[in-house]
Design an enzyme around this catalytic site. Sequence first.
Site, PDB file in Angstrom:
ATOM      1  N   GLY A  46      35.659  34.869  52.108  1.00  0.00           N
ATOM      2  CA  GLY A  46      36.781  34.508  52.972  1.00  0.00           C
ATOM      3  C   GLY A  46      37.933  35.470  52.774  1.00  0.00           C
ATOM      4  O   GLY A  46      38.070  36.079  51.704  1.00  0.00           O
ATOM      5  N   GLN A  51      46.512  38.456  53.017  1.00  0.00           N
ATOM      6  CA  GLN A  51      45.888  39.283  51.973  1.00  0.00           C
ATOM      7  C   GLN A  51      45.763  40.747  52.398  1.00  0.00           C
ATOM      8  O   GLN A  51      45.544  41.615  51.551  1.00  0.00           O
ATOM      9  CB  GLN A  51      44.498  38.750  51.618  1.00  0.00           C
ATOM     10  CG  GLN A  51      44.528  37.416  50.872  1.00  0.00           C
ATOM     11  CD  GLN A  51      43.124  36.984  50.504  1.00  0.00           C
ATOM     12  OE1 GLN A  51      42.426  36.411  51.326  1.00  0.00           O
ATOM     13  NE2 GLN A  51      42.701  37.294  49.292  1.00  0.00           N
ATOM     14  N   CYS A  88      39.050  34.984  43.899  1.00  0.00           N
ATOM     15  CA  CYS A  88      39.843  35.416  45.048  1.00  0.00           C
ATOM     16  C   CYS A  88      39.920  36.935  45.025  1.00  0.00           C
ATOM     17  O   CYS A  88      40.126  37.525  43.972  1.00  0.00           O
ATOM     18  CB  CYS A  88      41.244  34.819  44.949  1.00  0.00           C
ATOM     19  SG  CYS A  88      42.331  35.294  46.306  1.00  0.00           S
ATOM     20  N   LEU A  89      39.767  37.548  46.183  1.00  0.00           N
ATOM     21  CA  LEU A  89      39.824  39.014  46.234  1.00  0.00           C
ATOM     22  C   LEU A  89      41.193  39.540  45.813  1.00  0.00           C
ATOM     23  O   LEU A  89      41.317  40.698  45.422  1.00  0.00           O
ATOM     24  CB  LEU A  89      39.473  39.498  47.650  1.00  0.00           C
ATOM     25  CG  LEU A  89      38.025  39.232  48.058  1.00  0.00           C
ATOM     26  CD1 LEU A  89      37.832  39.577  49.533  1.00  0.00           C
ATOM     27  CD2 LEU A  89      37.051  40.032  47.196  1.00  0.00           C
ATOM     28  N   HIS A 130      40.563  26.976  50.575  1.00  0.00           N
ATOM     29  CA  HIS A 130      41.131  28.104  49.823  1.00  0.00           C
ATOM     30  C   HIS A 130      41.937  29.015  50.756  1.00  0.00           C
ATOM     31  O   HIS A 130      43.066  29.406  50.443  1.00  0.00           O
ATOM     32  CB  HIS A 130      39.970  28.860  49.156  1.00  0.00           C
ATOM     33  CG  HIS A 130      40.342  30.099  48.410  1.00  0.00           C
ATOM     34  ND1 HIS A 130      40.074  30.265  47.065  1.00  0.00           N
ATOM     35  CD2 HIS A 130      40.909  31.267  48.816  1.00  0.00           C
ATOM     36  CE1 HIS A 130      40.486  31.471  46.678  1.00  0.00           C
ATOM     37  NE2 HIS A 130      41.000  32.099  47.731  1.00  0.00           N
ATOM     38  N   GLU A 131      41.346  29.333  51.914  1.00  0.00           N
ATOM     39  CA  GLU A 131      42.028  30.254  52.840  1.00  0.00           C
ATOM     40  C   GLU A 131      43.240  29.591  53.494  1.00  0.00           C
ATOM     41  O   GLU A 131      44.257  30.248  53.725  1.00  0.00           O
ATOM     42  CB  GLU A 131      41.049  30.760  53.908  1.00  0.00           C
ATOM     43  CG  GLU A 131      39.828  31.496  53.368  1.00  0.00           C
ATOM     44  CD  GLU A 131      40.139  32.605  52.397  1.00  0.00           C
ATOM     45  OE1 GLU A 131      41.191  33.274  52.534  1.00  0.00           O
ATOM     46  OE2 GLU A 131      39.338  32.810  51.461  1.00  0.00           O
ATOM     47  N   HIS A 134      46.065  30.001  51.250  1.00  0.00           N
ATOM     48  CA  HIS A 134      46.673  31.345  51.356  1.00  0.00           C
ATOM     49  C   HIS A 134      47.741  31.378  52.442  1.00  0.00           C
ATOM     50  O   HIS A 134      48.802  31.989  52.264  1.00  0.00           O
ATOM     51  CB  HIS A 134      45.596  32.382  51.722  1.00  0.00           C
ATOM     52  CG  HIS A 134      44.890  32.994  50.550  1.00  0.00           C
ATOM     53  ND1 HIS A 134      45.547  33.704  49.567  1.00  0.00           N
ATOM     54  CD2 HIS A 134      43.578  33.028  50.221  1.00  0.00           C
ATOM     55  CE1 HIS A 134      44.655  34.133  48.672  1.00  0.00           C
ATOM     56  NE2 HIS A 134      43.459  33.729  49.041  1.00  0.00           N
TER      57      HIS A 134
HETATM   58 NI    NI Z   1      41.651  34.049  48.066  1.00  0.00          NI
END
Ligand code: NI
Length: 150
Positions: A46, A51, A88-89, A130-131, A134
């Site tokens: 995701g 991000q 998480c990236l 999760h997204e 963000h």
């Molecule tokens: Ni993330």
Amino acid sequence: MAQRNIFLQHEPILRKVCKDVTDFSEHLWQLLDDMHETLDFAGGVGLAANQVGILQNIFILHNEGKRLEFINPKIIRAEGEAIGIEGCLSCPNEYGKVKRHQTVEVVALDRQGSEFSLVLQDLDARIVSHETDHLFGKLFKDIAFDLQKV
Ligand code: NI
């Protein structure tokens, strides 16, 4: 298509609340295409627009062959509880357990601006949760336990 830079956790943009998309033109489509390419390259499941430095309510999901786009998403129903490991990236090499809802129903717009709703479960529901966090300037680390660096 182009890959975009993924911002890391200390960057202030990851702590900002994103704004709704109002322009459903090629500019948006380019951003979405770039986000897919960026997520493919990074190998995640995701990615939220902030991000990659864009403060808009957009995220994408790549899981089990699905490639979904959510614009101005809202979770309108959430049920059940499940604990799972997340990363998480924007937080490389960090993982922790997070309690999320097992099932979520999301209403969002597609890249043409048409509304759709989806009921998602398990890992899909976890990704959407999760997204969505963000987009509100939250990171999984804020609510994770047993956080580990590897
Ligand atoms: Ni993330």
